[in-house]
Structure formats: structure tokens, C-alpha cells
Design a protein around this motif. Structure first.
Motif, PDB file in Angstrom:
ATOM      1  N   TYR A 137       7.252   9.973  -2.661  1.00  0.00           N
ATOM      2  CA  TYR A 137       5.924   9.303  -3.457  1.00  0.00           C
ATOM      3  C   TYR A 137       6.126   9.687  -4.927  1.00  0.00           C
ATOM      4  CZ  TYR A 137       3.598   9.443   1.268  1.00  0.00           C
ATOM      5  OH  TYR A 137       3.251   9.298   2.613  1.00  0.00           O
TER       6      TYR A 137
ATOM      7  N   ARG B 221       1.602  -1.611  -6.599  1.00  0.00           N
ATOM      8  CA  ARG B 221       2.190  -0.353  -7.185  1.00  0.00           C
ATOM      9  C   ARG B 221       2.108  -0.120  -8.478  1.00  0.00           C
ATOM     10  NH1 ARG B 221       7.330   1.956  -6.068  1.00  0.00           N
ATOM     11  NH2 ARG B 221       8.195   2.456  -8.252  1.00  0.00           N
TER      12      ARG B 221
ATOM     13  N   VAL C 256       7.293   3.518  -2.602  1.00  0.00           N
ATOM     14  CA  VAL C 256       5.915   3.273  -2.573  1.00  0.00           C
ATOM     15  C   VAL C 256       5.466   1.886  -2.548  1.00  0.00           C
ATOM     16  CG1 VAL C 256       3.609   4.020  -3.584  1.00  0.00           C
ATOM     17  CG2 VAL C 256       5.655   5.438  -3.322  1.00  0.00           C
TER      18      VAL C 256
ATOM     19  N   HIS D  34       3.794   4.652   1.689  1.00  0.00           N
ATOM     20  CA  HIS D  34       5.059   4.007   1.351  1.00  0.00           C
ATOM     21  C   HIS D  34       5.926   3.381   2.434  1.00  0.00           C
ATOM     22  CE1 HIS D  34       7.073   7.205   3.384  1.00  0.00           C
ATOM     23  NE2 HIS D  34       6.822   8.215   2.745  1.00  0.00           N
TER      24      HIS D  34
END
Ligand code: FAD
Length: 415
Positions: free
Chosen positions: A334, A168, A182, A141
Motif C-alpha cells: 500500500y 487512486r 492500490v 488494493h
């Protein structure tokens, strides 16, 4: 050939499996009852992606920075302990050694061999330990984390491993809802995972059915050597055990057994924690490593295991709650929606990784005591390398050429 294996972790049991296959008469001498050890509560990763030994450049400086935080993933309990100081010095020296690069292709092959052997075990009758060979995601991230993981993935690709950078959206389709920062992940297609406690119980039962003998609740206190050979194991029971060949697979405690023989195999037990959530409402489809946080999240059957931290604090097996809280807090950026363990409800497991100063295990027959073989010190990758280690040890004892070259793992390399 009669072989006594000291220690019933994954290394001891895998060694028993292959020696028994070769026709040896095998006994496992284990101080516990084989219902828990480091091989039960780990993150279950069988991971060719872990081809870099623990003692690699950058680990020391990162480790020193982390030591200042009570919740960091790495901790050294400061103490005046000569063994620890020597281990740290050797670790520092090893992290700068050209052996780090030399070890990478060997660890890749070692992991791939193990994965193939676990796949074979998964086909055995009465063995169903949740083995899945569908890869792993290293999730990041921060821009720095992303750059580090891309560089590692480039090296992995050069080594012939199958890697892909996932954005992502693609990461989220396999991980569940991600935190807004992230950036993506690296997918390691060659990785696999399994449910370690199921593997351990089933393997023990399978071996017992096949005729492997287990001496449980028996602690080996001394290796009795006469004329350069081990003749007996002195245990906490009255009668010493007479031996022909001995394999030391006693995990983080192996070097303590060998030291009285004048054998120097530096080792530190590095404590880590895990919590297993039973049938949580949400689970990632693939194992995840949250790379900046150094936390592993592994789906195991219907359950989910979260594991992390590396504490060099001797063999103190108490639970350091701030550090466990640190693991859980580090997940939120996360995976903000992942159900987390509840304090007091979900039991916290801890185990000691057997860590050598160069991050490479000790595997080999001893030059000084030829009927003594060591298989220990697999640190963070003992499950991953476990099945293959058993095979390699059985080849050594049968005086066959091992499938993987063992020079880097020579037990007497630290003098
Ligand atoms: C949180 C965490 C997560 C991890 N995740 C992973 C992962 O995903 N993948 C991976 O590959 N590895 C992982 N590991 C590391 C892995 O669990 C270890 O490397 C591995 O279990 C070591 O196996 P072992 O057989 O050498 O030792 P152990 O499993 O510790 O077994 C050693 C046995 O020897 C016995 N023993 C010791 N001394 C004596 C004596 N004197 N007499 C008789 N018996 C004795 C002990 O009782 C014990 O049962 C993780 C570890 C931790 C802590």
C-alpha cells in the motif's frame, strides 16, 4: 451516591467523569499505575465507520483461512480450553444472527455520541489530546477488497453516514505515495481520531483535580456479596473496601471477576500490537485502514502509530515477532515509501482487547446483583465507544433513560 469503579481504562475513566459530573462520590480502583493498559496504545480511531459488530458473517471463514499463516492478521492459539471453545461456538452463532443488522444503527449512534463527547472534552482546559474530526480512509488494493468496501460503504450510506469513493489519485493526495496495485479508498467523513495515551493521562489528571479518588496498585480479587448486594471489594491490600455501588470496567479481565458470583459473561482477551514512530519524515494526512491487511495507520500529533493483529492466545503477553513482522510487511504493497519501525529501536506495545462472542459490549445493571453494573467487552471499538459508555453508565446509575437503547448490550444475555 458513592460509586467504586474497578478498572481505569477509557471505560472506567469516562464513567468516572460522568458520574462525578452528576455529583457522585467516585473512586477508581486500579491494579496498575494508570500508565498503560489497552486504552493507551490503541490506534486512536473514533469511528462511526465501525458500525458492524466483530461477529458478522464472513469473519469465521476468513479467520479460519488466516489461522494457517504465521504472519496473518488473525490467530487462534490452538488449545483445549473449554472457555475458548464455548466462546468460538457463541461467536459462530452470533455471526449468523439477525442481531448483526439490528446492532448497526445502534452502533452508529453510539459512535456518533462518543465523538461529540470527545469533541467537548477537547475544549476543556488542560485537555489537548490531538482530537481531529476530519475522516478516515479505508484503502484497498484488490478487486475483491474494493467490492467488499463498496458494499460496506453502501450500507453506511443507507445508515446516513457520509461516505465517498475516492480514486487512486485522490487517495494518494491524503495518504502519501501509494503502491502500484492500490485501486482507491472509501472516505468516511464522520470518523475522527485522537492520541489515546495523551487522552488517558490528561483525563486521569483532570479527574484527580476534580476530586475523583484513585486507588492505584490495588487489585480487586473478589466481590463480596451479602443478601444479593456487593458489600465489599476484597483486594490484595489488607483492608477490604466497603461499597455502595460498583461498576466493573476491568476490560478483558471483567468476566473473571464476575464468574465466582455465578455470572456468565464470556470474554476473550484478543492481543494486538502497535508501534509509534516519533516524528517520522512522512505521515498520511488522514488515518488509514489497509483493509485487506487489517492494519490501522493513524497520524497522532507529530507521530504516527501503526497497529494490527488479533490473537486469541489467552493472556500470554509475550510479543509474537513474526506477527509484528507480518503487520509491517503487509504495509509495503500500500505504502512502499512509509518509514517503518526499526527492530530493537521502536518499542512494540501490546494490549488485550476485551472481546465478547457477539462483538457487542456488556453494559447494564445486573438483574442478579442490583448494585453491580458492568461496562466491558468493547473489543476493537472501546476507545470509539468509550466516552459515550461513561455517559450511558452514569444515566443507568441515576435511573435516567439512557441516550442509546441498551437492550442489545444486556450483560446477562448469554445465560
Ligand atoms: C492494537 C489495538 C488497536 C486498537 N485500536 C482501536 C481504535 O482505533 N479505536 C477503538 O475504539 N479501539 C481500539 N482498540 C480497542 C481498545 O483499545 C479497547 O477496546 C479499549 O481500550 C478497552 O478499554 P477498557 O477500559 O475496557 O479496558 P482496558 O483499557 O484494558 O482497562 C481495563 C483496566 O482494568 C484494570 N483491571 C483489570 N482487572 C482488575 C482488577 N481485578 N482489579 C483492578 N483493576 C483491574 C486493568 O489493569 C486495566 O487498567 C484497539 C486495541 C488494540 C489492541
Amino acid at each position: 451516591m458513592k460509586v467504586h469503579i474497578v478498572g481505569g481504562g477509557i471505560i472506567g475513566l469516562a464513567t468516572a467523569y460522568f458520574l462525578h459530573q452528576q455529583g457522585a462520590e467516585v473512586s477508581v480502583v486500579e491494579r496498575g499505575m494508570l500508565d498503560d493498559n489497552c486504552s493507551f496504545g490503541n490506534a486512536g480511531l473514533v469511528a462511526p465507520s465501525h458500525f458492524v459488530p466483530l461477529a458478522s458473517p464472513g469473519v469465521i471463514s476468513k479467520g479460519l483461512r488466516w489461522m494457517l499463516s504465521a504472519k496473518s492478521p488473525f490467530y487462534i492459539h490452538p488449545r483445549l480450553d473449554f472457555d475458548l471453545i464455548r466462546w468460538l461456538w457463541l461467536f459462530f452463532r452470533s455471526s449468523r444472527s439477525p442481531r448483526v443488522s439490528e446492532a448497526m444503527p445502534v452502533l452508529r449512534d453510539f459512535n456518533l455520541l462518543s465523538k461529540a463527547l470527545y469533541a467537548e472534552w477537547a475544549q476543556l482546559p488542560s485537555m489537548d489530546f490531538g482530537f481531529e474530526a476530519n475522516g478516515l480512509l479505508m484503502v484497498y488494493h484488490t478487486p475483491k477488497g474494493e467490492a467488499t468496501e463498496i458494499a460496506l460503504a453502501d450500507t453506511a450510506a443507507q445508515l446516513g453516514l457520509q461516505v465517498e469513493q475516492w480514486d487512486r489519485a485522490r487517495t494518494e493526495s491524503h495518504s502519501g505515495p501509494l503502491g502500484e496495485k492500490v485501486r482507491g479508498s472509501i472516505y468516511y467523513a464522520d470518523d475522527a481520531h485522537l492520541y489515546p495515551s495523551q487522552l488517558m493521562r490528561q483525563l486521569k489528571n483532570y479527574l484527580a483535580q476534580q476530586g475523583v479518588h484513585f486507588e492505584l496498585g490495588t487489585c480487586v480479587q473478589e466481590l463480596v456479596v451479602r443478601n444479593g448486594r456487593v458489600t465489599h471489594l476484597q483486594t490484595d491490600k489488607d483492608q477490604p473496601i466497603e461499597v455502595e455501588e460498583v461498576v466493573i470496567a476491568a476490560g478483558a479481565w471483567s468476566s473473571q471477576l464476575l464468574r465466582p458470583l455465578g455470572l456468565c459473561m464470556p470474554m476473550q482477551g484478543a492481543k494486538g500490537y502497535s508501534v509509534t514512530l516519533k516524528q517520522p519524515t512522512q505521515r498520511p494526512k488522514l488515518p488509514l485502514i489497509l483493509t485487506e491487511a487489517k492494519v490501522a495507520i493513524t497520524p497522532m500529533g507529530q507521530d504516527l502509530r501503526i497497529g494490527g493483529t488479533l490473537e486469541l492466545a489467552g493472556f500470554d503477553d509475550s510479543i509474537n515477532y513474526p506477527r509484528v513482522e507480518g503487520i509491517m510487511a503487509s504495509i509495503r504493497p500500500y505504502l512502499p515509501q512509509l518509514p517503518l519501525p526499526q527492530q530493537g529501536k521502536d518499542p512494540i506495545w501490546r494490549g488485550f482487547r476485551p472481546c465478547t462472542p457477539d462483538g457487542l459490549p456488556y453494559i447494564g445493571r445486573l438483574e442478579a446483583v442490583p448494585n453491580l453494573t458492568v461496562a466491558a467487552g468493547h473489543a476493537m471499538v472501546g476507545l470509539s465507544l468509550g466516552a459515550a459508555t461513561g455517559k450511558l453508565v452514569s444515566q443507568l446509575l441515576a435511573r435516567q433513560r439512557p441516550d442509546i437503547p441498551l437492550e442489545l448490550f444486556r450483560p446477562e444475555r448469554f445465560g
